[in-house]
Design a protein around this motif. Sequence first.
Motif, PDB file in Angstrom:
ATOM      1  N   MET A   1       0.851  -1.196   0.000  1.00  0.00           N
ATOM      2  CA  MET A   1       0.000   0.000   0.000  1.00  0.00           C
ATOM      3  C   MET A   1       0.886   1.245   0.000  1.00  0.00           C
ATOM      4  N   SER A   2       0.646   2.126  -0.945  1.00  0.00           N
ATOM      5  CA  SER A   2       1.379   3.381  -0.940  1.00  0.00           C
ATOM      6  C   SER A   2       0.642   4.401  -0.082  1.00  0.00           C
ATOM      7  N   SER A   3       1.378   5.330   0.484  1.00  0.00           N
ATOM      8  CA  SER A   3       0.779   6.340   1.336  1.00  0.00           C
ATOM      9  C   SER A   3       0.273   7.498   0.498  1.00  0.00           C
ATOM     10  N   PRO A   4      -0.807   8.129   0.943  1.00  0.00           N
ATOM     11  CA  PRO A   4      -1.293   9.291   0.194  1.00  0.00           C
ATOM     12  C   PRO A   4      -0.226  10.379   0.205  1.00  0.00           C
ATOM     13  N   ALA A   5       0.171  10.813  -0.988  1.00  0.00           N
ATOM     14  CA  ALA A   5       1.213  11.825  -1.073  1.00  0.00           C
ATOM     15  C   ALA A   5       0.635  13.230  -1.071  1.00  0.00           C
ATOM     16  N   ARG A   6      -0.683  13.303  -0.977  1.00  0.00           N
ATOM     17  CA  ARG A   6      -1.273  14.632  -1.006  1.00  0.00           C
ATOM     18  C   ARG A   6      -2.479  14.718  -0.098  1.00  0.00           C
ATOM     19  N   LEU A   7      -2.826  15.954   0.212  1.00  0.00           N
ATOM     20  CA  LEU A   7      -3.963  16.241   1.069  1.00  0.00           C
ATOM     21  C   LEU A   7      -4.755  17.354   0.389  1.00  0.00           C
ATOM     22  N   LEU A   8      -6.041  17.130   0.192  1.00  0.00           N
ATOM     23  CA  LEU A   8      -6.880  18.166  -0.411  1.00  0.00           C
ATOM     24  C   LEU A   8      -7.530  18.982   0.703  1.00  0.00           C
ATOM     25  N   VAL A   9      -7.504  20.286   0.559  1.00  0.00           N
ATOM     26  CA  VAL A   9      -8.093  21.189   1.558  1.00  0.00           C
ATOM     27  C   VAL A   9      -8.888  22.255   0.818  1.00  0.00           C
ATOM     28  N   THR A  10     -10.125  22.484   1.256  1.00  0.00           N
ATOM     29  CA  THR A  10     -10.904  23.537   0.591  1.00  0.00           C
ATOM     30  C   THR A  10     -10.299  24.897   0.933  1.00  0.00           C
ATOM     31  N   ARG A  11     -10.460  25.825   0.005  1.00  0.00           N
ATOM     32  CA  ARG A  11      -9.833  27.137   0.105  1.00  0.00           C
ATOM     33  C   ARG A  11     -10.221  27.873   1.395  1.00  0.00           C
ATOM     34  N   SER A  12     -11.504  27.821   1.751  1.00  0.00           N
ATOM     35  CA  SER A  12     -11.966  28.554   2.931  1.00  0.00           C
ATOM     36  C   SER A  12     -11.386  27.960   4.217  1.00  0.00           C
ATOM     37  N   VAL A  13     -11.285  26.637   4.267  1.00  0.00           N
ATOM     38  CA  VAL A  13     -10.734  25.978   5.455  1.00  0.00           C
ATOM     39  C   VAL A  13      -9.246  26.289   5.584  1.00  0.00           C
ATOM     40  N   TRP A  42      -7.465  12.153   1.702  1.00  0.00           N
ATOM     41  CA  TRP A  42      -8.349  12.947   2.545  1.00  0.00           C
ATOM     42  C   TRP A  42      -8.692  14.258   1.852  1.00  0.00           C
ATOM     43  N   THR A  43      -9.944  14.633   1.922  1.00  0.00           N
ATOM     44  CA  THR A  43     -10.355  15.979   1.538  1.00  0.00           C
ATOM     45  C   THR A  43     -10.846  16.655   2.806  1.00  0.00           C
ATOM     46  N   VAL A  44     -10.140  17.694   3.234  1.00  0.00           N
ATOM     47  CA  VAL A  44     -10.505  18.409   4.458  1.00  0.00           C
ATOM     48  C   VAL A  44     -11.569  19.448   4.112  1.00  0.00           C
ATOM     49  N   GLN A 143       3.358  15.524   2.917  1.00  0.00           N
ATOM     50  CA  GLN A 143       2.410  15.364   1.817  1.00  0.00           C
ATOM     51  C   GLN A 143       2.102  16.740   1.223  1.00  0.00           C
ATOM     52  N   ALA A 144       1.866  16.755  -0.067  1.00  0.00           N
ATOM     53  CA  ALA A 144       1.569  18.020  -0.739  1.00  0.00           C
ATOM     54  C   ALA A 144       0.155  18.451  -0.393  1.00  0.00           C
ATOM     55  N   ILE A 145      -0.008  19.741  -0.087  1.00  0.00           N
ATOM     56  CA  ILE A 145      -1.338  20.287   0.182  1.00  0.00           C
ATOM     57  C   ILE A 145      -1.870  20.852  -1.129  1.00  0.00           C
ATOM     58  N   GLU A 146      -3.051  20.382  -1.527  1.00  0.00           N
ATOM     59  CA  GLU A 146      -3.699  20.922  -2.711  1.00  0.00           C
ATOM     60  C   GLU A 146      -4.938  21.672  -2.271  1.00  0.00           C
ATOM     61  N   VAL A 147      -4.947  22.963  -2.513  1.00  0.00           N
ATOM     62  CA  VAL A 147      -6.099  23.765  -2.144  1.00  0.00           C
ATOM     63  C   VAL A 147      -7.113  23.692  -3.281  1.00  0.00           C
ATOM     64  N   VAL A 148      -8.329  23.280  -2.919  1.00  0.00           N
ATOM     65  CA  VAL A 148      -9.382  23.114  -3.924  1.00  0.00           C
ATOM     66  C   VAL A 148     -10.521  24.089  -3.625  1.00  0.00           C
ATOM     67  N   ASP A 149     -11.270  24.446  -4.660  1.00  0.00           N
ATOM     68  CA  ASP A 149     -12.320  25.440  -4.479  1.00  0.00           C
ATOM     69  C   ASP A 149     -13.562  24.885  -3.800  1.00  0.00           C
ATOM     70  N   CYS A 150     -13.863  23.625  -4.068  1.00  0.00           N
ATOM     71  CA  CYS A 150     -15.010  23.043  -3.380  1.00  0.00           C
ATOM     72  C   CYS A 150     -14.707  21.583  -3.114  1.00  0.00           C
ATOM     73  N   ALA A 151     -15.477  20.992  -2.205  1.00  0.00           N
ATOM     74  CA  ALA A 151     -15.202  19.630  -1.769  1.00  0.00           C
ATOM     75  C   ALA A 151     -15.510  18.600  -2.840  1.00  0.00           C
ATOM     76  N   ALA A 152     -16.521  18.824  -3.644  1.00  0.00           N
ATOM     77  CA  ALA A 152     -16.906  17.852  -4.655  1.00  0.00           C
ATOM     78  C   ALA A 152     -15.950  17.889  -5.830  1.00  0.00           C
ATOM     79  N   GLY A 153     -15.510  16.724  -6.289  1.00  0.00           N
ATOM     80  CA  GLY A 153     -14.626  16.660  -7.445  1.00  0.00           C
ATOM     81  C   GLY A 153     -13.258  16.991  -7.049  1.00  0.00           C
TER      82      GLY A 153
END
Length: 153
Positions: A1-13, A42-44, A143-153
């Motif tokens: 099992m590989s570890s998640p190399a990234r973490l998704l976080v919504t912009r407002s959070v 994970w998507t925060v 892990q790389a933090i990826e800031v996303v605009d919304c949680a879906a997608g």
Amino acid sequence: MSSPARLLVTRSVFAAIRAHGEETYPNECCGALLGRYTDGVWTVEDAVRAGNTRTDSAHNRYNIAPTELVKIEREARGRGLDIAGFYHSHPDHPAQWSPTDFAEAHWIGCAYMITAVEQGKAAVTNSFLLAGTTEEDKRFEQQAIEVVDCAAG
Ligand SMILES: [Zn+2]
């Protein structure tokens, strides 16, 4: 099992976490990250502020009271979210985990986010996955933090 190399976080959070660190400067802030685990990532979607229970040296120690954590977890479940990890700030200190951070990290598979606050302004934010299977072989992996605009997608 590989570890998640990234973490998704919504912009407002992401903005709220960094603002929290600026507000509590020169003391540390801390809180819990709430999110969903999908396809190994994970998507925060929310962050809950926690009181810093360490009164001895709040500028370089943090802790969330167990009773507060239970309450946070119960409320998250009620909203269909899980505890994705934790965050805290490092006032005038790099956004790298300390030996104390590592010793006090017990949620394997969760993210530990650290924001450096330099002279009151949020600087670098890093996230570290607590990888491994037990307390004996646990380790932090950046892990790389990826800031996303919304949680879906
Ligand atoms: Zn720390």
